[in-house]
Write a protein that holds these residues in place. Structure first.
Motif, PDB file in Angstrom:
ATOM      1  N   ALA B 295       0.835  -1.121   0.034  1.00  0.00           N
ATOM      2  CA  ALA B 295       0.009  -0.105   0.111  1.00  0.00           C
ATOM      3  C   ALA B 295       0.831   1.218   0.114  1.00  0.00           C
ATOM      4  CB  ALA B 295      -0.896   0.070   1.341  1.00  0.00           C
ATOM      5  N   SER B 329       3.132   9.754  -6.466  1.00  0.00           N
ATOM      6  CA  SER B 329       1.939   9.825  -7.113  1.00  0.00           C
ATOM      7  C   SER B 329       1.506  11.152  -7.730  1.00  0.00           C
ATOM      8  CB  SER B 329       0.998   9.404  -6.144  1.00  0.00           C
ATOM      9  OG  SER B 329      -0.368   9.875  -6.303  1.00  0.00           O
ATOM     10  N   LEU B 332      -0.852  12.432  -5.234  1.00  0.00           N
ATOM     11  CA  LEU B 332      -0.728  12.565  -3.609  1.00  0.00           C
ATOM     12  C   LEU B 332       0.793  13.033  -3.496  1.00  0.00           C
ATOM     13  CD1 LEU B 332      -2.172   9.343  -2.207  1.00  0.00           C
ATOM     14  CD2 LEU B 332      -3.213  11.572  -2.480  1.00  0.00           C
ATOM     15  N   HIS B 337       5.862   3.534  -1.094  1.00  0.00           N
ATOM     16  CA  HIS B 337       4.973   2.317  -1.462  1.00  0.00           C
ATOM     17  C   HIS B 337       5.729   1.347  -0.567  1.00  0.00           C
ATOM     18  CE1 HIS B 337       1.984   0.447  -3.589  1.00  0.00           C
ATOM     19  NE2 HIS B 337       2.777  -0.757  -3.918  1.00  0.00           N
ATOM     20  N   THR B 364      -3.017   4.147   0.912  1.00  0.00           N
ATOM     21  CA  THR B 364      -4.203   3.777   0.051  1.00  0.00           C
ATOM     22  C   THR B 364      -4.560   2.250   0.189  1.00  0.00           C
ATOM     23  OG1 THR B 364      -2.119   3.059  -1.511  1.00  0.00           O
ATOM     24  CG2 THR B 364      -2.643   5.347  -1.911  1.00  0.00           C
ATOM     25  N   SER B 365      -5.598   2.088  -0.825  1.00  0.00           N
ATOM     26  CA  SER B 365      -5.884   0.473  -0.444  1.00  0.00           C
ATOM     27  C   SER B 365      -5.057  -0.210  -1.036  1.00  0.00           C
ATOM     28  CB  SER B 365      -7.458   0.402  -1.206  1.00  0.00           C
ATOM     29  OG  SER B 365      -7.494   0.702  -2.273  1.00  0.00           O
ATOM     30  N   ASN B 385       2.328  -1.881  -7.507  1.00  0.00           N
ATOM     31  CA  ASN B 385       1.575  -0.782  -7.316  1.00  0.00           C
ATOM     32  C   ASN B 385       0.842  -0.647  -8.536  1.00  0.00           C
ATOM     33  OD1 ASN B 385       0.724   1.936  -7.095  1.00  0.00           O
ATOM     34  ND2 ASN B 385       2.905   2.765  -6.762  1.00  0.00           N
ATOM     35  N   ALA B 494      -3.698   7.144  -7.038  1.00  0.00           N
ATOM     36  CA  ALA B 494      -3.668   6.462  -5.874  1.00  0.00           C
ATOM     37  C   ALA B 494      -4.750   5.928  -5.805  1.00  0.00           C
ATOM     38  CB  ALA B 494      -3.421   7.457  -4.593  1.00  0.00           C
ATOM     39  N   PHE B 495      -5.834   5.820  -6.516  1.00  0.00           N
ATOM     40  CA  PHE B 495      -6.995   5.136  -6.239  1.00  0.00           C
ATOM     41  C   PHE B 495      -7.354   3.987  -7.409  1.00  0.00           C
ATOM     42  CE2 PHE B 495      -9.470   8.989  -3.972  1.00  0.00           C
ATOM     43  CZ  PHE B 495      -8.732   8.826  -2.761  1.00  0.00           C
ATOM     44  N   TYR B 497      -7.131   0.460  -8.944  1.00  0.00           N
ATOM     45  CA  TYR B 497      -7.430  -0.765  -8.408  1.00  0.00           C
ATOM     46  C   TYR B 497      -7.523  -2.002  -9.203  1.00  0.00           C
ATOM     47  CZ  TYR B 497      -9.909  -3.091  -4.567  1.00  0.00           C
ATOM     48  OH  TYR B 497     -10.415  -4.021  -3.760  1.00  0.00           O
ATOM     49  N   PHE B 588      -9.946   7.902   2.190  1.00  0.00           N
ATOM     50  CA  PHE B 588      -8.709   6.802   2.050  1.00  0.00           C
ATOM     51  C   PHE B 588      -9.327   5.861   2.902  1.00  0.00           C
ATOM     52  CE2 PHE B 588      -7.078  10.671   0.325  1.00  0.00           C
ATOM     53  CZ  PHE B 588      -6.059  10.005  -0.571  1.00  0.00           C
TER      54      PHE B 588
END
Ligand SMILES: Nc1nc2c(ncn2[C@@H]2O[C@H](COP(=O)(O)OP(=O)(O)OP(=O)(O)O)[C@@H](O)[C@H]2O)c(=O)[nH]1
Ligand code: SF4
Ligand SMILES: [Mg+2]
Lengths: 362, 596
Positions: B295, B329, B332, B337, B364-365, B385, B494-495, B497, B588
């Motif tokens: 994360a 990022s 961000l 990481h 982050t998730s 990542n 950063a989001f 997925y 977050f």
């Protein structure tokens, strides 16, 4: 030159939205309270301060009996230098205002008198919901009496965003108000303060409707000759409230009475709000319950926070410009702030979301 | 010297640390403090959460019923699956293990997993049923499960660590059943490192188990993994405090101080020899705590970057399993990481950063590591990542890590558990229904499906009874795709997925819902979109803020209003500025829990 605020913390009945320092059912203490006011004033002014504005607010100042009112006004006259007095605002509620009291005001302060009447709305149903104890008819009666006695500077207080109130009903209140041609109109969005009956019943304001009402107000009143000079205040030309502009201009003032706030020599101090403590200590020892000496930074923050409430905004000094460069640029680019003639002011669309903006400046 | 080296192993919460308390109490070990239950759990976080995170070693003197005095080296281990690494290293230093089973819970997933590890290390296992004082205790049932599920036929000790019943039986079983360490004190030094920690005054302190020879101050030692040489400054034994000794010899467990500055020079499982003498490894390879969950950790304001870097550096000194690298990022800014052992480890690192270092951070998730085969023919690349994933059209295929999960559940919930695993792309490997009304099931599951929320769901489909353990079994190809989140029309990397294609809609809608419910309304409308391979798969808007005003502000209100605005400003400062949009920490946090 100073401004004086006198607080009268008595009301016949507490309104459902109100968290001001005011007590109901304690009217018997009013004579004693005026004594205490006199003592506090006496201790404060050995040398007759010259005053430009006086504001007697509440609570409900009109709840004083004619005799008590006369006494209070005389205390002011005897202890201050009123040669340059420009404005003497007196707050009143329809249920307790009468011809005799109006005459006393007129007799003792004549030209300077500015009457501020709490109407809130023209619809009796909503008046009841608000916990008000007068009808709109009663208001009309008192308003007419004041006019007949020659009082020529009157403000009407209104509230919108009431539960269940639609835009049309608010428009109706505004139309009827404008038809009376008061010199000044204050239109506040309902704010169910913490600890009040409304808060207790979880009354909330529908922000979409409230925002539409605000938009209408700020178009309709100016179209009828009322200049929009502060977030919630509108006045005919030359009739803006001088006293309130002292606050928004972040100038100094003296507050007298329970819970009254003074701002003198860079210090904000607040009197005790407890009635018993006030009655006991006034004139004998310090009444200050909280005080705060403002550093330059907080002072500047307050100047911006207050000044931007006014449509004319604030002077864009070198200091402000350099301290807030980024914030100013950001809001300017998004059309929330404007700069002209070396003044900075909020745009129309910014006013109803102004806290978001002002928070960046404090 | 009569020595017994052993550890206490069990499923989480079955009472290991409480048994350690009772043993310390019974043997009147100096420093024992009755007012601190589970006193070996000495880290703040351990005490607050009531769980053991690190293994702890303590030397105990015991006068046995057989009339002899024994030295017992006890190692208390954690039960949580994230820290199974801690169990493995405790086993290096032990000849035996006390295996606790909670009388009311019976055998659970980590009981099974830890038993298998102990057997692999050829440890003598002493099965013991704890909490026999509980009204819900089912001793016979637990005994049956020990035989049926764990395949252990030895005599079972019955005890209550809480009320102090059966403690002597445990101690006597340790003395009688666990063999003494074998070693030749006169041979060349051979010792194995099983723990280490960083002390700001003395540098790295290492815990060793000496097999042959002896080690004493002044001796020059070498680590066989990297051939680094150090001079021993101090040796000693580890009781509730450190007690320096003249030497440590074959069979003993103790600590060494040798002016070692960097904890990463010390590898758990590494062999120590004397310089110039026989050099022979005890274990074929050292134990590595491999991160499996990744994360991003970012400072809330870019100004906090340096502080965060220092905090991570310090944290890594005491937590060798934490890894991190610099990352930048676009949303961000600069950050790190990080790799963790599992989600609990992630949570603990986050808490320590906030608490011990006052760091204001965003996480982050979590995601797993992927292997990507690109169409350009280059060798496979590893990618931990999602923000850095190449565009879909460049990818030939993706591989993701899988685990073999063992779930132990009362049989009545077995079908729920199977459903749950299937719903998370799991495949049943084996189901054993036991007479003891329990089922032991193994599944193959993508790691990505279990790192967030799986455990909670397992608990909820089994009324809290099912337990779960897993081991990593390598990579498999998966039909995966990256989801991009766009806020105000800009990708927030950063989001990003990674999802299985069959879950695109579901996850995309959840992402939108989390954003919509946590991002406060702002001065303008904010479009939210989720894209999969440039196709918009979910969208919504956060409508513009319409009212945020102080209607009335007069002389008496000024201070109060200023303070309100100041508070509002403080709140804004805690938000991450992304373009024109302010994103609060809650967003977050919500995305960390994307499963619910
Ligand atoms: N009734 C009863 N409760 C016990 C007994 N032994 C432990 N407990 C309780 O069980 C809970 C867990 O005990 P711990 O000793 O922390 O368990 P643990 O196995 O060390 O847990 P982890 O280190 O987190 O895996 C605590 O609330 C103890 O008080 C016992 O013999 N009887
Ligand atoms: S709103 Fe005015 S009249 Fe009503 S309780 Fe408050 S101070 Fe009194
Ligand atoms: Mg424990």
């Amino acid at each position: 030159m100073k401004s004086l605020y006198i607080h009268i913390p008595f009301c016949k009945k507490k309104c459902h939205y109100c968290d001001f320092t005011s007590f109901s059912g304690r009217e018997a203490l009013m004579p004693e309270y005026i004594d205490a006011l006199e003592r506090e004033i006496y201790l404060l002014t050995t040398n007759h301060y010259p005053l430009t504005t006086v504001f007697i607010g509440g609570g409900t100042p009109s709840i004083l009996s004619p005799q008590q009112l006369r006494r209070l006004l005389n205390i002011i006259k005897n202890n201050f230098d009123l040669t340059n007095l420009k404005e003497m605002t007196f707050e009143a509620n329809p249920e307790s205002l009468d011809r005799e009291k109006l005459s006393i005001l007129q007799e003792l302060f004549s030209e300077a008198i500015r009457l501020s009447i709490g109407l809130q709305c023209f619809d009796n149903k909503y008046l009841k919901d608000l916990g008000r104890i007068h009808s709109s008819e009663e208001f009309l009666d008192k308003y007419t009496q004041a006019r007949m006695l020659g009082i020529n500077n009157i403000n009407i207080d209104l509230i919108y965003g009431l539960p269940g109130q639609g835009l049309a009903q608010w428009q109706n209140t505004l139309q009827k108000t404008v038809a009376l041609k008061p010199e000044h109109i204050s239109a506040y969005c309902l704010t169910p303060a913490k600890g009040t009956m409304f808060d207790y019943n979880n009354v909330s304001v529908d922000e979409n409707i409230a925002s539409d009402m605000y938009k209408f107000t700020s178009e309709y009143l100016p179209a009828n000759g009322y200049g929009h000079y502060e977030i919630s205040n509108f006045a005919l030309s030359g009739r803006e409230c001088v006293h309130n502009k002292i606050y928004w201009g972040n100038k100094e003032y003296i507050g007298i009475g329970a819970s009254a706030v003074s701002y003198i020599n860079g210090v904000r101090s607040k009197n005790v709000a407890d009635l018993g403590a006030y009655l006991k200590d006034a004139g004998k020892k310090s009444l200050v319950e909280e005080s705060e000496s403002l550093d330059e930074e907080s002072k500047l923050g307050e100047t911006v926070m207050l000044g931007l409430r006014m449509r004319r905004g604030i002077e864009l000094t070198q200091q402000i410009e350099s301290k807030y460069t980024d914030i100013i640029t950001k809001y300017k680019n998004d059309g929330f702030l404007e700069i002209a003639d070396n003044r900075m002011f909020l745009t129309q669309k910014a006013l109803f979301v102004s806290n978001t903006i002002l928070a960046d400046f404090v | 010297m009569r020595i017994r080296n052993f550890c206490i192993i069990a499923h989480i919460d079955h009472g290991k640390s409480t048994l350690a308390d009772r043993i310390l109490e019974f043997t009147k070990t100096s420093g024992y403090d009755q007012s601190k239950p589970q006193m070996l759990d000495s880290m703040d976080l351990e005490r607050e959460r009531g769980i053991t995170i690190r293994s702890k070693t303590v030397k105990i003197d015991y006068h046995s019923k057989d009339g002899n005095d024994y030295i017992l080296n006890l190692i208390d281990t954690p039960g949580h699956v994230d820290f199974s690494y801690e169990v493995s290293r405790a086993l290096i230093a032990s000849e035996g293990a006390v295996l606790l089973v909670d009388a009311s819970q019976g055998v659970e997933a980590q009981t099974l997993a830890n038993t298998l590890t102990a057997k692999k290390h050829n440890l003598v296992i002493i099965p013991a049923i704890n909490k026999i004082d509980l009204p819900t205790a089912d001793i016979a049932g637990a005994e049956m499960q020990i035989m049926e599920i764990l395949d252990i036929a030895e005599d079972v000790v019955k005890l209550s660590a809480k009320s102090g019943i059966g403690i002597v039986d445990v101690l006597e079983a340790i003395v009688q059943r666990i063999p003494p360490p074998v070693g030749d004190v006169n041979a060349d030094l051979k010792a194995v490192v099983f723990d280490s920690y960083y002390d700001s005054y003395r540098g790295v302190v290492i815990y060793v188990r000496v097999f042959n020879g002896s080690i004493k101050p002044g001796m020059k030692i070498v680590f066989l993994s990297n051939n680094k040489i150090y001079e021993v400054l101090e040796t000693g034994v580890i009781s509730l405090k450190m007690i320096p000794t003249e030497s440590l010899s074959g069979g003993e467990v103790g600590y060494i101080v040798a002016n070692i500055k960097d904890i990463h020079d010390v590898k758990i499982g590494d062999t120590l020899s004397e310089v110039g003498k026989t050099q022979e490894k005890v274990l074929s390879e050292w134990l590595e705590s491999k991160p499996f969950v990744f994360a991003g950790i970012f400072p809330i304001s870019p100004a906090g970057y340096d502080e965060l870097r220092l905090a991570l550096e310090k944290l890594r000194l005491t937590d060798a399993s934490l890894i991190y690298k610099n990352v930048s990022s676009s949303a961000l800014g600069p950050g790190f990481h990080c790799g963790f052992l599992g989600s609990l480890h992630l949570e603990i690192v986050k808490e320590r950063l906030e608490r011990e270092f006052n760091a204001n951070i965003l996480i982050t998730s979590p995601n797993v590591n992927y292997k990507l085969k690109l169409k350009n023919g280059s060798p496979m690349i590893e990618m931990d990542n999602p923000a850095k994933f190449p565009p879909y059209f460049e990818i030939e295929y993706i591989e993701e890590p899988y685990v073999k999960a063992t779930i132990v559940t009362p049989t009545e919930f077995a079908s729920n558990v199977v459903e749950l695993c299937k719903g998370n792309r799991g495949k049943v490997l084996e189901i054993r229904q036991l007479e003891a009304f329990k089922s032991v099931m193994t599944f193959e599951l993508p790691l990505a499906e279990i790192i967030v929320g799986f455990y909670d769901m397992l608990k909820s489909v089994s009324k809290g009874y099912a337990s779960f353990d897993y081991e990593h079994i390598g990579y498999k190809q998966g039909d995966l795709m990256k989801l991009d989140v766009l806020i105000n029309s800009e990708v927030v990397d950063a989001f990003s997925y990674i999802v299985h294609t069959q879950n695109i809609e579901k996850v995309a809608n959840r992402l939108i819902e989390k954003l919509r419910s946590t991002i406060p309304r702002q001065m303008f409308q904010i479009p939210l979109q989720v894209k999969a391979d440039n196709r918009i798969v979910a969208r919504d808007d956060i409508r513009a803020l319409r009212k945020d005003v102080t209607a009335k502000c007069y002389g008496g209100d000024i201070s109060r209003k200023r303070k309100l605005l100041e508070r509002q400003k403080e709140g804004k400062k805690k938000m991450k500025q992304f373009g024109r949009v302010e994103i609060p920490q809650e967003t977050f946090l919500a995305l960390l829990k994307i499963q619910d």
